[in-house]
Design a protein around this motif. Structure first.
Motif, PDB file in Angstrom:
ATOM      1  N   MET A   1       0.864  -1.212   0.000  1.00 18.06           N
ATOM      2  CA  MET A   1       0.000   0.000   0.000  1.00 18.06           C
ATOM      3  C   MET A   1       0.884   1.240   0.000  1.00 18.06           C
ATOM      4  O   MET A   1       1.746   1.374   0.865  1.00 18.06           O
ATOM      5  N   TYR A   3       0.712   4.226   0.779  1.00 17.10           N
ATOM      6  CA  TYR A   3       0.767   5.217   1.848  1.00 17.10           C
ATOM      7  C   TYR A   3       1.369   4.678   3.146  1.00 17.10           C
ATOM      8  O   TYR A   3       1.448   5.382   4.139  1.00 17.10           O
ATOM      9  N   LEU A   4       1.727   3.418   3.151  1.00 19.54           N
ATOM     10  CA  LEU A   4       2.196   2.809   4.400  1.00 19.54           C
ATOM     11  C   LEU A   4       3.676   2.446   4.310  1.00 19.54           C
ATOM     12  O   LEU A   4       4.060   1.570   3.541  1.00 19.54           O
ATOM     13  N   ALA A  45      -8.051  -2.631  -1.851  1.00 18.75           N
ATOM     14  CA  ALA A  45      -7.216  -1.494  -2.242  1.00 18.75           C
ATOM     15  C   ALA A  45      -7.000  -1.450  -3.755  1.00 18.75           C
ATOM     16  O   ALA A  45      -6.890  -2.492  -4.407  1.00 18.75           O
TER      17      ALA A  45
ATOM     18  N   TYR B 368      -9.592   8.474  -0.248  1.00 24.11           N
ATOM     19  CA  TYR B 368      -8.689   7.786   0.669  1.00 24.11           C
ATOM     20  C   TYR B 368      -9.182   6.365   0.963  1.00 24.11           C
ATOM     21  O   TYR B 368      -8.407   5.404   0.969  1.00 24.11           O
ATOM     22  N   SER B 371      -8.852   4.127  -2.059  1.00 24.55           N
ATOM     23  CA  SER B 371      -7.437   3.808  -2.231  1.00 24.55           C
ATOM     24  C   SER B 371      -7.024   2.649  -1.327  1.00 24.55           C
ATOM     25  O   SER B 371      -6.350   1.723  -1.754  1.00 24.55           O
ATOM     26  N   HIS B 372      -7.426   2.700  -0.086  1.00 23.03           N
ATOM     27  CA  HIS B 372      -6.986   1.683   0.875  1.00 23.03           C
ATOM     28  C   HIS B 372      -7.769   0.384   0.776  1.00 23.03           C
ATOM     29  O   HIS B 372      -7.209  -0.694   0.979  1.00 23.03           O
ATOM     30  N   GLY B 376      -6.532  -2.354   3.170  1.00 26.38           N
ATOM     31  CA  GLY B 376      -5.647  -1.244   3.544  1.00 26.38           C
ATOM     32  C   GLY B 376      -6.086  -0.548   4.827  1.00 26.38           C
ATOM     33  O   GLY B 376      -5.259  -0.126   5.635  1.00 26.38           O
ATOM     34  N   LEU B 377      -7.395  -0.451   5.019  1.00 28.01           N
ATOM     35  CA  LEU B 377      -7.880   0.213   6.232  1.00 28.01           C
ATOM     36  C   LEU B 377      -7.511  -0.613   7.465  1.00 28.01           C
ATOM     37  O   LEU B 377      -7.121  -0.072   8.503  1.00 28.01           O
ATOM     38  N   GLN B 379      -4.964  -2.587   7.599  1.00 25.89           N
ATOM     39  CA  GLN B 379      -3.508  -2.434   7.742  1.00 25.89           C
ATOM     40  C   GLN B 379      -3.156  -1.116   8.430  1.00 25.89           C
ATOM     41  O   GLN B 379      -2.212  -1.046   9.221  1.00 25.89           O
ATOM     42  N   ILE B 380      -3.915  -0.073   8.139  1.00 25.83           N
ATOM     43  CA  ILE B 380      -3.697   1.218   8.806  1.00 25.83           C
ATOM     44  C   ILE B 380      -3.777   1.033  10.320  1.00 25.83           C
ATOM     45  O   ILE B 380      -2.891   1.454  11.065  1.00 25.83           O
ATOM     46  N   SER B 460       1.745   6.462   9.451  1.00 24.74           N
ATOM     47  CA  SER B 460       2.518   7.100   8.381  1.00 24.74           C
ATOM     48  C   SER B 460       4.020   7.135   8.638  1.00 24.74           C
ATOM     49  O   SER B 460       4.775   7.551   7.762  1.00 24.74           O
TER      50      SER B 460
END
Ligand SMILES: Cc1ncc(COP(=O)(O)O)c(C=O)c1O
Lengths: 448, 523
Positions: A1, A3-4, A45, B368, B371-372, B376-377, B379-380, B460
């Protein structure tokens, strides 16, 4: 990903350093039976290109204001914003900073807020301004609460000139906070008798000028009457450009001025984010909601700025705060302030004249159409017309001809059959002769 | 030392000799001084070219402005310099770690800034016919869907403008639901660790606050909640994960107790970043929760805003959402229309704001989320929690954890006991971080621990970035313990400014520029 930054090997190394076997060990406090076993039911994603395509497809379904003759106002206005503004507000240092809690490394934001507050005070003709509210409508509700605190009286009287959405926001807040409210019915050109309603329980009268229907109101006699009865005058302005042409509310005696600042620096954006301007008299400062930036010095005696008077605010006073507002409209303030500094006195006045002139030209042309009646006498860049037929239907028919010709009042006042044939029309500097001609032709066609 | 009402020292330390030599201009290389707009601009200067229209008969009804406003103008090059120079005096997430606990300063993808500027999304009016903006309504609808699925809640109010406004919306819905049952209750339970907006919101609606103390372990005690519940309690406002960075592990039992007392569970969702895809508030008994799109979903903070605070609702509260809301792909904007439906919005309580909410934030947040994706969310959240625990573990031997060495969620809370006897306060420590090139963590919040330092690295940050951050903090801790006071009490030494006198700003408020008094007039 994309952004990570963590890679799987980073993650592994970090888990080891932390001393746990797997990531879920860090989520051990979540009740076991509530932990999700699978991904939630949403798409996976995708790359930047795919996202851009999806959003572009959504955008393509809408009629952009700039692509058609456009005359919609009603509290949000389409103006030309210099390219400099959008460039500057996208600078990382402005865009990606938090609220300036650490003044030593936030002077950029703080100085621009101080400049913004000064510009707002000058425009409104008031002594002090805060560093913004969410928008005009929520600012209006806050102003009413503030007047109730200052006067320790329960009642607010809303003029029929007030934007129906603003009225709805104030009504809603008053209902829940247990305050009294009298809302006058709006109509174009209406001469309402607000003065005789002011009594010893009245905290404030709330008057918008230019009003929702476009009418200009002389606030001076209203201020006088309110003050004589110990009440305050809250002046509301939804078209900030009008400050360049019309006497300021402060000059006419207002005690609190609330305005929607979107017109300067900020695009339409389907209704938000916008920027609420909020200004008042020095003596009411301690009752003002919202953040305020003030001048001070650093340890070397150098002039600088910091957020101040926070003993009014929620993070210090909690349930005794003047408001619950925290995040406000920071970046929209910046856009406002940059645009305003590019305009300056000369530019703002010229821009205001241009808007006013374009509105007069349009009103004159529309009035000539048979069956169309101009309902507003004195106006700035917005006025109301009466059409022979249902306004909402006519606006849809115009849209089908690619003209966005204003707002049918019935959209905002669905319960008022007497207003069903009214359209609020706005003209700004963006309108050309061709736009006006197209509007007239289309309206003629629709009406015939 | 002077303190403000938070017990936070504010008076500046002794002036320094300054670092390096003085310059003629006051500039220091790339760091250029910039005067106020009112000092560099002129009233007769202008940075836009507008058509000259000459005289015409105005129709302003005798209300023409006669007085000068006094607004200075700048030409375009002057404006560029003014704002670029000012920008360079700001710290920003794009420059480095911005570990403000509770604020979720994460990377702001520039794709979001691109999509939000698509003409079909940016240049549309909130009151142009709905038939001309189906794509805009779809954006709101799609975002609403993502939020509902992610939280497991069946309804959502999209219009609130920020977190605090969302709180107001949620508490109004609760009040409306009680009213529909014929009840008016007086109290709202708010843990002492709560953000100030929680009690401020409840008070705005006329509620009295019952403060719930934190337990030894930093979470809320179920038994204490039960003792404070009664048929006069409208709601509890609980943040989860809470502001100590801990998951309230008794949340389900707390929700049950609250519901048994006929009250509602307001969850402050400012910390959603820790649990996305891991657990759903809807499964935990939450009745409504605001979501700060400007935290969890990366819309830029912009130096203080704007934000957006959609509120998700349980089945119980779904009828009570504000206007407008989306039903069958249409924006429902009025009460009569709303009352025709059943369920979501059928007993709407009115309007929170003009128009439909923060569209500009919706487009960014949706960009956003798409995208994720679901993966991805998740993973955030995992990375955010991993990063916070990594920081915690790397610092726990020399800083002090108020609640012991246990895993935290997305932020790690320290208190100031490790500074005891050093003469260094939390404030000094934070200001010394500035010299090291870091934005300080959140200080003195939450109020439940002494001299709080709340570090939220977010997902981030890279491992290498955190390693350096941790090393810098360790170095500072050693310096404090070694008595290198000057590094702290005089800090910052290397920022554009030395310590700012915040007390003076409040004592003698100067809140706007005024023209200097002319020399003759002053005599
Ligand atoms: C825990 C918590 N609750 C509520 C808020 C208020 O949100 P907002 O600033 O968007 O109004 C914040 C953020 O400042 C927060 O950290």
């Amino acid at each position: 990903m994309r952004y990570l930054p963590l890679t799987d090997s980073d993650r592994q190394a970090m888990l080891e350093r932390i001393g746990v076997d797997q990531i879920n060990d860090l989520f051990a406090d979540i009740p076991k039976d509530k932990l999700l076993a699978d991904l939630v039911d949403l798409p996976l994603a995708v790359g930047e290109l795919q996202v851009e395509r999806q959003l572009a497809a959504l955008a393509a379904k809408n009629v952009a204001a700039g692509s058609v003759p456009f005359f919609v106002g009603g509290g949000a206005y389409r103006h030309h914003v210099p390219a400099t503004v959008d460039h500057l507000i996208q600078r990382s240092e402005f865009l990606t900073a938090y609220t300036p809690y650490q003044p030593e490394i936030s002077q950029g934001t703080l100085q621009t807020l101080y400049e913004f507050q000064t510009q707002v005070a000058l425009l409104t003709g008031m002594e002090v301004a805060n560093a913004s509210m969410y928008d005009g409508s929520t600012g209006c509700a806050e102003a009413v609460l503030m007047a109730q605190r200052i006067t320790k009286r329960p009642k607010a009287i809303l003029s029929g000139t007030l934007h129906p959405h603003y009225r709805a926001v104030v009504e809603n807040m008053s209902e829940f906070s247990g305050h009294d409210l009298v809302s006058l019915e709006g109509a174009p050109g209406a001469v309402e008798d607000i003065i005789s309603l002011i009594d010893d329980q009245t905290a404030c009268i709330v008057v918008q000028s230019p009003g929702f229907y476009g009418d200009l109101v002389n606030l001076a006699p209203l201020a006088e009457a309110a003050h004589a009865a110990g009440a305050l005058l809250i002046a509301v302005v939804t078209e900030t450009i009008s400050f360049g042409a019309i006497k300021s509310p402060g000059e006419m005696g207002a005690d609190i001025v609330v305005a929607e600042g979107q017109s300067i620096g900020n695009g339409l954006s389907f209704g938000g984010p916008y920027v609420g301007l909020f200004a008042t008299r020095q003596k009411y400062l301690r009752q003002m909601p919202g953040r305020i930036c003030g001048e001070t010095v650093d340890a070397d005696g150098q002039r600088c700025f910091a957020l101040t008077l926070s003993t009014r605010e929620q993070h210090i006073r909690r349930e005794k705060a003047t408001s619950n507002i925290c995040t406000n409209s920071g970046l929209c303030c910046l856009a406002f302030s940059i645009h305003m500094s590019l305009l300056g006195e000369v530019g703002l006045r010229k821009l205001a004249q241009l808007n006013h002139r374009n509105a007069i030209l349009l009103a004159d042309q529309l009035e000539k159409i048979s069956g169309v009646e101009l309902m507003t006498g004195a106006f700035f860049n917005e006025f109301t017309i009466k059409v022979p037929g249902n306004a909402a239907t006519i606006i849809e028919a115009l849209a089908a001809k690619n003209v966005l010709g204003g707002i049918p009042v019935s959209r905002l006042e669905p319960g008022r059959d007497d207003l069903a044939d009214l359209i609020v029309v706005a003209a700004t500097e963006i309108n050309t002769n061709e736009d006006r001609a197209a509007f007239v032709v289309a309206l003629n066609e629709v009406l015939s | 030392m002077t303190m403000n009402s938070e017990g936070r020292p504010t008076a500046p330390s002794a002036p320094s000799q300054g670092v390096g030599r003085k310059t003629f201009t006051g500039n220091r290389g790339l760091q250029i001084e910039e005067a106020l707009l009112f000092e560099v601009g002129r009233v007769d200067n202008c940075g836009v070219d507008l058509e000259d229209i000459g005289d015409f008969d105005s129709r302003l009804g005798g209300l023409e402005r006669e007085r000068e406003i006094g607004l200075p103008g700048l030409s375009e090059p002057e404006a560029m310099r003014h704002y670029v120079r000012l920008s360079q005096k700001n710290y920003a997430i794009d420059m480095g770690v911005y570990p403000l606990g509770s604020c979720t300063m994460k990377h702001n993808p520039r794709l979001n800034e691109k999509t939000v500027r698509f003409a079909g999304l940016a240049d549309i009016h909130p009151l142009q016919p709905q038939s001309t903006v189906p794509g805009a309504i779809e954006v709101i609808g799609q975002l609403a869907h993502w939020l509902k699925v992610l939280t497991g809640m069946p309804a959502v109010a999209m219009s609130p403008k920020a977190g605090a406004h969302g709180e107001l919306c949620g508490m109004m819905a609760i009040t409306a639901a009680l009213k529909a049952r014929g009840e008016r209750r007086q109290f709202v339970l708010v843990p002492e660790s709560a953000h100030g907006t929680n009690p401020a919101t409840a008070a705005l609606l006329g509620y009295k606050i019952r403060a719930i103390p934190a337990r030894e372990d930093g979470t809320v005690d179920l038994e204490v909640v039960k003792e404070n519940l009664s048929d006069d309690v409208a709601a509890i406002m609980l943040t989860n994960p809470n502001t100590c960075g801990l998951f309230e592990k008794d949340i389900v039992e707390i929700a049950d107790a609250v519901h048994a007392a006929g009250a509602y569970f307001y969850c402050d969702g400012a910390n959603l970043n820790a649990i996305m895809g891991k657990a759903r508030p809807g499964d935990l008994g939450v009745d409504c929760m605001h979501i700060n799109l400007h935290k969890t979903f990366s819309t830029p903070h912009g130096g203080g805003g704007p934000g957006a605070g959609p509120v998700v609702f349980s089945e119980r509260l779904a009828p009570f959402v504000p206007l407008p809301f989306i039903l069958d792909g249409k924006l429902v904007e009025d009460v009569t229309e709303a009352a025709k439906g059943t369920g979501e919005g059928s007993q709407t309580f009115g309007r929170m704001t003009a128009f439909h909410g923060q569209m500009g934030m919706f487009v960014r947040a949706l960009t956003y989320m798409i995208s994720h994706g679901a993966d991805g969310l998740l993973q955030i959240s995992e990375d955010a929690v991993l990063n916070a625990n990594y920081v915690r573990v790397c610092l726990q031997d020399i800083m002090s954890l108020p609640f012991g060495e246990r895993p935290c969620m997305h932020e790690a809370l320290f208190d100031d006991s490790f500074l005891e006897g050093s003469g260094v306060t939390t404030l000094d420590f934070a200001k010394a971080m500035i010299d090291e090139g870091y934005h300080p963590m959140t200080m003195y919040f939450p109020l439940v621990v002494h001299g709080a330092m709340l570090i939220e690295p977010t997902e981030s940050e890279s491992k290498a970035g955190l390693d350096l951050f941790v090393a810098a903090l360790r170095d500072l801790v050693f310096a404090a313990k070694a008595g290198d006071l000057e590094r702290f009490t005089g800090a910052p030494h290397l920022a554009p400014l030395r310590r700012v006198d915040e007390t003076r700003a409040a004592r003698q408020p100067i809140l706007r520029w005024t023209p200097p008094v002319a020399a003759e007039a002053a005599e």
